[in-house]
Design an enzyme around this catalytic site. Structure first.
Site, PDB file in Angstrom:
ATOM      1  N   ASP A  46     -23.117   0.540  50.498  1.00 47.59           N
ATOM      2  CA  ASP A  46     -22.491   0.832  49.208  1.00 47.59           C
ATOM      3  C   ASP A  46     -22.735  -0.393  48.343  1.00 47.59           C
ATOM      4  O   ASP A  46     -22.068  -1.408  48.483  1.00 47.59           O
ATOM      5  CB  ASP A  46     -20.994   1.084  49.400  1.00 47.59           C
TER       6      ASP A  46
ATOM      7  N   LYS B  12     -25.054  -4.115  38.496  1.00 46.23           N
ATOM      8  CA  LYS B  12     -25.296  -2.687  38.724  1.00 46.23           C
ATOM      9  C   LYS B  12     -25.245  -1.881  37.427  1.00 46.23           C
ATOM     10  O   LYS B  12     -25.915  -0.858  37.296  1.00 46.23           O
ATOM     11  CB  LYS B  12     -24.269  -2.161  39.726  1.00 46.23           C
TER      12      LYS B  12
ATOM     13  N   GLU C 258     -22.714   8.718  45.582  1.00 46.69           N
ATOM     14  CA  GLU C 258     -21.487   8.119  46.119  1.00 46.69           C
ATOM     15  C   GLU C 258     -20.405   9.156  46.446  1.00 46.69           C
ATOM     16  O   GLU C 258     -19.788   9.077  47.518  1.00 46.69           O
ATOM     17  CB  GLU C 258     -20.962   7.057  45.152  1.00 46.69           C
TER      18      GLU C 258
ATOM     19  N   ASP D  91     -13.146   7.968  42.027  1.00 47.13           N
ATOM     20  CA  ASP D  91     -13.648   6.654  42.457  1.00 47.13           C
ATOM     21  C   ASP D  91     -13.331   5.619  41.378  1.00 47.13           C
ATOM     22  O   ASP D  91     -14.002   5.544  40.348  1.00 47.13           O
ATOM     23  CB  ASP D  91     -15.159   6.752  42.697  1.00 47.13           C
TER      24      ASP D  91
END
Length: 352
Positions: free
Chosen positions: A11, A72, A150, A172
């Site tokens: 992850d 990211k 994800e 999330d």
């Protein structure tokens, strides 16, 4: 492909990353060299020395010109780079440094070389962002077998591919980003039906609200803005994060920062109690920002055709009771969090 036990699941998170491996048929989080189960996605570059993780994160405020965080958010952006030590680095290169750290920790844990990996990305990532993630893996010396969404990874970690639960909401809310998706299982494969979110909203924003609350209160009493002092600001950030965590289980927390600064009158100390009620008032605007995308994902998820069967909570910020309540109020479902929300996405079930 190497034997499956040597394939790692990664992850690659905005603020924290994690790596797992399947052992005895079960996914297991790999502890890093610092003895922790997650690694801050922060890179510090000084000359030829590259530091990734906790040490880099602790130094980021004191030494911002040599530090890179939240890279990211820029994956797949053409012509984007960060300048460190008069050298340009692409998001792929910075991400590769994080992946190399995870790879080294996995190899130390397994006692053997690791080359094959599965890496997760947000469901909204486009082809360029997914390719950039693959490129980062290649730079890091990894053969990226698959790129997995994800929310799909989280659903697999909970074994929902073996259950008939209808549609699934994956909420999330991590340190730097917020994503919410509705998934549907068909023929053993999860399909992302809808997705929404905010890639500039996360637990770090909550920390900043607490920092401002403490700094404003201190300035009112002592006439000193602690945010102007890098060392004091670093201590405030750490105290804010700890307070946030404590208020997830306690109704109040005490913040004590002795010798936080000094004036002509002598050393000054910061002492402040924050109640959960005060905390929830502080984050009320953030809760509102979570509500809109969640409702949008549900509206786009075609729940009239098949009802929502379950809600999964992913990301450390979902531990906040007000966030859990928000999900229940919107969906009517208790958020599932039997797996550590910081680790759910890395815990990929065995797939090839």
């Amino acid at each position: 492909m190497t034997e499956f036990s040597k394939v790692i699941g990664i992850d690659l998170g905005t603020t924290f990353s994690a790596v797992a491996v399947v052992e005895g048929g079960k996914p297991t989080i790999i502890t890093n060299s610092e003895g922790e189960r997650t690694t801050p996605s922060v890179v510090q570059i000084k000359g030829d020395e590259v530091v990734v993780g906790k040490v880099a994160r602790n130094q980021a405020i004191m030494d911002p010109e040599h530090s890179v965080r939240s890279i990211k958010r820029h994956m797949g952006e053409r012509d984007f780079s960060v300048l460190v030590n008069n050298k340009d680095y692409s998001p792929q290169q910075i991400s590769a440094m994080i992946l190399q750290k995870l790879k080294r920790d996995a190899e130390a844990y397994l006692g053997t070389a690791v080359t094959d990996a599965v890496i997760t990305v947000p469901a909204y990532f486009e082809d360029a962002q997914r390719q950039a993630t693959k490129d980062a893996g290649k730079i890091a010396g990894l053969n990226v077998l698959r790129i997995v969404n994800e929310p799909t990874a989280a659903a697999l970690a909970y074994g929902l591919d073996k259950k008939k639960v209808g549609k699934i909401l994956v909420f999330d809310f991590g340190g730097g980003t917020f994503d919410v998706s509705v998934l549907e299982l068909g023929d053993g494969v999860f399909e992302v039906i809808s997705t929404a979110g905010d890639n500039h909203l996360g637990g770090d924003d909550i920390d900043e609200l607490i920092v401002d609350f403490l700094a404003d209160d201190f300035k009112k009493g002592h006439g000193v803005d602690l945010r102007a002092d890098k060392q004091a600001y670093q201590r405030l950030k750490e105290a804010a994060e700890n307070a946030k965590k404590e208020l997830s289980t306690a109704t109040k927390t005490q913040i004590n920062l002795p010798f936080i600064t000094a004036t002509d009158a002598g050393p000054k100390h910061l002492q402040k109690e924050i109640t959960r009620a005060q905390f929830e008032e502080l984050i009320s605007d953030i809760l509102k920002r979570l509500e809109g995308p969640t409702k949008k994902a549900l509206e786009d998820g075609k729940l009239d055709e098949k009802p929502l069967g379950q809600a999964i909570l992913v990301g450390g910020s979902t531990r906040i009771p007000a966030v859990e309540k928000l999900i229940k109020d919107i969906t009517g479902k208790e958020g599932e969090k039997s797996i550590n929300p910081d680790e759910a996405i890395a815990l990929l079930k065995g797939r090839d």
